[in-house]
Scaffold this motif. Structure first.
Motif, PDB file in Angstrom:
ATOM      1  N   ASP A  39       0.855 -14.733  -1.698  1.00  0.00           N
ATOM      2  CA  ASP A  39       2.060 -14.490  -0.499  1.00  0.00           C
ATOM      3  C   ASP A  39       2.649 -12.634  -0.397  1.00  0.00           C
ATOM      4  OD1 ASP A  39       2.451 -16.964  -0.563  1.00  0.00           O
ATOM      5  OD2 ASP A  39       3.149 -16.815  -2.497  1.00  0.00           O
ATOM      6  N   VAL A  40       1.971 -12.129  -1.930  1.00  0.00           N
ATOM      7  CA  VAL A  40       1.893 -10.559  -1.546  1.00  0.00           C
ATOM      8  C   VAL A  40       0.996  -9.693  -1.167  1.00  0.00           C
ATOM      9  CG1 VAL A  40       4.250 -10.944  -2.629  1.00  0.00           C
ATOM     10  CG2 VAL A  40       1.922 -10.457  -3.884  1.00  0.00           C
ATOM     11  N   GLY A  41       0.009 -10.354  -1.017  1.00  0.00           N
ATOM     12  CA  GLY A  41      -1.647  -9.766  -1.012  1.00  0.00           C
ATOM     13  C   GLY A  41      -1.261  -8.427   0.177  1.00  0.00           C
ATOM     14  N   TRP A  42      -0.614  -9.224   1.620  1.00  0.00           N
ATOM     15  CA  TRP A  42      -0.209  -7.798   2.738  1.00  0.00           C
ATOM     16  C   TRP A  42       0.128  -6.550   2.180  1.00  0.00           C
ATOM     17  CZ3 TRP A  42       4.411  -6.450   5.335  1.00  0.00           C
ATOM     18  CH2 TRP A  42       5.598  -7.617   4.105  1.00  0.00           C
ATOM     19  N   ILE A  43       0.929  -6.518   1.284  1.00  0.00           N
ATOM     20  CA  ILE A  43       1.609  -5.474   0.461  1.00  0.00           C
ATOM     21  C   ILE A  43       1.067  -4.803  -0.950  1.00  0.00           C
ATOM     22  CG2 ILE A  43       3.523  -4.908  -0.625  1.00  0.00           C
ATOM     23  CD1 ILE A  43       5.170  -7.445   0.007  1.00  0.00           C
ATOM     24  N   ALA A  44      -0.284  -5.460  -1.542  1.00  0.00           N
ATOM     25  CA  ALA A  44      -0.337  -4.911  -2.470  1.00  0.00           C
ATOM     26  C   ALA A  44      -1.721  -4.010  -1.997  1.00  0.00           C
ATOM     27  CB  ALA A  44      -1.066  -5.890  -3.390  1.00  0.00           C
ATOM     28  N   GLY A  45      -1.881  -2.913  -2.122  1.00  0.00           N
ATOM     29  CA  GLY A  45      -2.511  -2.283  -2.063  1.00  0.00           C
ATOM     30  C   GLY A  45      -3.159  -1.672  -0.865  1.00  0.00           C
ATOM     31  N   HIS A  46      -1.754  -1.761   0.103  1.00  0.00           N
ATOM     32  CA  HIS A  46      -1.673  -1.020   1.575  1.00  0.00           C
ATOM     33  C   HIS A  46      -0.229  -0.866   1.514  1.00  0.00           C
ATOM     34  CE1 HIS A  46      -4.263  -3.771   3.166  1.00  0.00           C
ATOM     35  NE2 HIS A  46      -3.985  -5.350   2.398  1.00  0.00           N
ATOM     36  N   THR A  47      -0.117   0.070   0.743  1.00  0.00           N
ATOM     37  CA  THR A  47       1.600   0.770   0.278  1.00  0.00           C
ATOM     38  C   THR A  47       0.621   2.267  -0.485  1.00  0.00           C
ATOM     39  OG1 THR A  47       2.092   0.523  -1.471  1.00  0.00           O
ATOM     40  CG2 THR A  47       3.135  -0.192  -0.540  1.00  0.00           C
ATOM     41  N   THR A  48       0.885   3.212  -0.217  1.00  0.00           N
ATOM     42  CA  THR A  48       0.351   4.672  -0.177  1.00  0.00           C
ATOM     43  C   THR A  48       1.739   5.264  -1.011  1.00  0.00           C
ATOM     44  OG1 THR A  48       1.190   5.906   1.345  1.00  0.00           O
ATOM     45  CG2 THR A  48      -0.542   5.411   1.574  1.00  0.00           C
ATOM     46  N   ALA A  49       0.555   6.130  -2.514  1.00  0.00           N
ATOM     47  CA  ALA A  49       1.710   6.309  -3.710  1.00  0.00           C
ATOM     48  C   ALA A  49       2.224   8.321  -2.995  1.00  0.00           C
ATOM     49  CB  ALA A  49       0.215   7.177  -4.843  1.00  0.00           C
ATOM     50  N   GLY A  50       2.983   8.207  -3.516  1.00  0.00           N
ATOM     51  CA  GLY A  50       4.077   9.650  -3.325  1.00  0.00           C
ATOM     52  C   GLY A  50       5.200   9.282  -2.502  1.00  0.00           C
ATOM     53  N   VAL A  51       6.105  10.045  -2.050  1.00  0.00           N
ATOM     54  CA  VAL A  51       7.417  10.312  -2.180  1.00  0.00           C
ATOM     55  C   VAL A  51       8.139  10.194  -0.638  1.00  0.00           C
ATOM     56  CG1 VAL A  51       7.534  11.996  -3.944  1.00  0.00           C
ATOM     57  CG2 VAL A  51       7.250  12.638  -0.718  1.00  0.00           C
ATOM     58  N   SER A  52       6.958   9.676   0.114  1.00  0.00           N
ATOM     59  CA  SER A  52       7.768   8.280   1.634  1.00  0.00           C
ATOM     60  C   SER A  52       7.863   7.114   1.664  1.00  0.00           C
ATOM     61  CB  SER A  52       6.262   8.673   2.557  1.00  0.00           C
ATOM     62  OG  SER A  52       5.031   7.963   2.808  1.00  0.00           O
ATOM     63  N   VAL A  53       9.095   6.916   2.894  1.00  0.00           N
ATOM     64  CA  VAL A  53       8.755   5.305   2.853  1.00  0.00           C
ATOM     65  C   VAL A  53       7.335   4.249   2.527  1.00  0.00           C
ATOM     66  CG1 VAL A  53       8.587   4.873   4.862  1.00  0.00           C
ATOM     67  CG2 VAL A  53      10.275   3.712   3.949  1.00  0.00           C
ATOM     68  N   THR A  54       6.195   5.039   2.650  1.00  0.00           N
ATOM     69  CA  THR A  54       5.304   3.677   2.733  1.00  0.00           C
ATOM     70  C   THR A  54       4.460   4.153   1.426  1.00  0.00           C
ATOM     71  OG1 THR A  54       3.556   5.580   3.496  1.00  0.00           O
ATOM     72  CG2 THR A  54       4.339   4.172   5.144  1.00  0.00           C
ATOM     73  N   THR A  55       5.413   4.723   0.064  1.00  0.00           N
ATOM     74  CA  THR A  55       5.053   4.751  -0.762  1.00  0.00           C
ATOM     75  C   THR A  55       5.432   2.816  -2.006  1.00  0.00           C
ATOM     76  OG1 THR A  55       5.512   6.806  -1.346  1.00  0.00           O
ATOM     77  CG2 THR A  55       5.907   4.705  -3.332  1.00  0.00           C
ATOM     78  N   ALA A  56       6.856   2.096  -1.264  1.00  0.00           N
ATOM     79  CA  ALA A  56       7.588   0.522  -0.826  1.00  0.00           C
ATOM     80  C   ALA A  56       7.263  -0.169   0.347  1.00  0.00           C
ATOM     81  CB  ALA A  56       8.548   1.037  -1.808  1.00  0.00           C
ATOM     82  N   ILE A  57       7.247   0.224   1.167  1.00  0.00           N
ATOM     83  CA  ILE A  57       6.310  -0.604   2.485  1.00  0.00           C
ATOM     84  C   ILE A  57       5.273   0.003   3.309  1.00  0.00           C
ATOM     85  CG2 ILE A  57       7.460  -1.340   4.868  1.00  0.00           C
ATOM     86  CD1 ILE A  57       8.891  -1.639   2.645  1.00  0.00           C
ATOM     87  N   PRO A  58       4.435  -1.168   3.212  1.00  0.00           N
ATOM     88  CA  PRO A  58       3.323  -0.603   4.095  1.00  0.00           C
ATOM     89  C   PRO A  58       3.369  -0.124   5.371  1.00  0.00           C
ATOM     90  CG  PRO A  58       2.867  -3.195   2.898  1.00  0.00           C
ATOM     91  CD  PRO A  58       4.269  -2.315   3.130  1.00  0.00           C
TER      92      PRO A  58
END
Length: 186
Positions: free
Chosen positions: A17-36
């Protein structure tokens, strides 16, 4: 798996159910650290000093509800060991840096009422740490060490949040630092 609360059964989510989030964010300080990086627009939001937790959370959920067709929402509560996860004995799903979440399918009413022990962001409020509708048209996520919340979704939703002073949102670009002005990283 199902759990019972408020006289009814609720579905507990799985890694699928969260596979679309897991592994699809990027480490760092941008919003894509939390949101794909899969949405039309992004914002950060946080409770301003002149708003109560209830007013802020109701404003946020009201905008999300207005911009979402009628459907279930997935609510995820991060298990920090110190904050209410609503269903303490439910299995966990793991996101971001292998953080454990209790994931349950419910709706906006439950998002506003289930958590009674507060959350990480200043210990106030009821909102889940991560939530999204079944159709994945938006995602709200507050990371463990942030005092703000990130939102990804359609541009009309993000613009509505921006226009509401109680929602206290500002649009950010996917590669922009997500830190809201006036806040500091802990």
């Amino acid at each position: 798996m199902q759990v019972n609360k408020d006289g009814r059964d609720w579905r507990i989510g799985t890694a699928d159910d969260v596979g679309w989030i897991a592994g699809h964010t990027t480490a760092g300080v941008s919003v894509t650290t939390a949101i794909p990086p899969a949405f039309d627009a992004y914002a950060t939001t946080y409770q301003a000093d002149d708003a109560t937790a209830a007013a802020y959370e109701h404003a946020l959920v009201e905008h999300l509800t207005t911009h979402t067709r009628d459907q279930p929402w997935w609510l995820a509560y991060l298990d920090t060991g110190a904050h209410d996860v609503v269903f303490p004995h439910a299995p966990r799903v793991f996101l971001y840096w292998n953080w454990p979440y209790v994931l349950v399918q419910a709706g906006p009413e439950q998002a506003l009422t289930w958590r009674t022990g507060g959350h990480m962001r200043h210990g106030r409020g009821a909102l889940p740490d991560l939530f999204f509708p079944a159709d994945r048209s938006w995602l709200v996520s507050a990371l463990w060490d942030d005092t703000w919340t990130c939102v990804g979704g359609p541009a009309p939703l993000i613009h509505a949040l921006q226009r509401d002073p109680v929602a206290n949102a500002r649009e950010v670009q996917p590669d922009e630092d997500a830190l809201p002005p006036g806040l500091v990283r802990e």
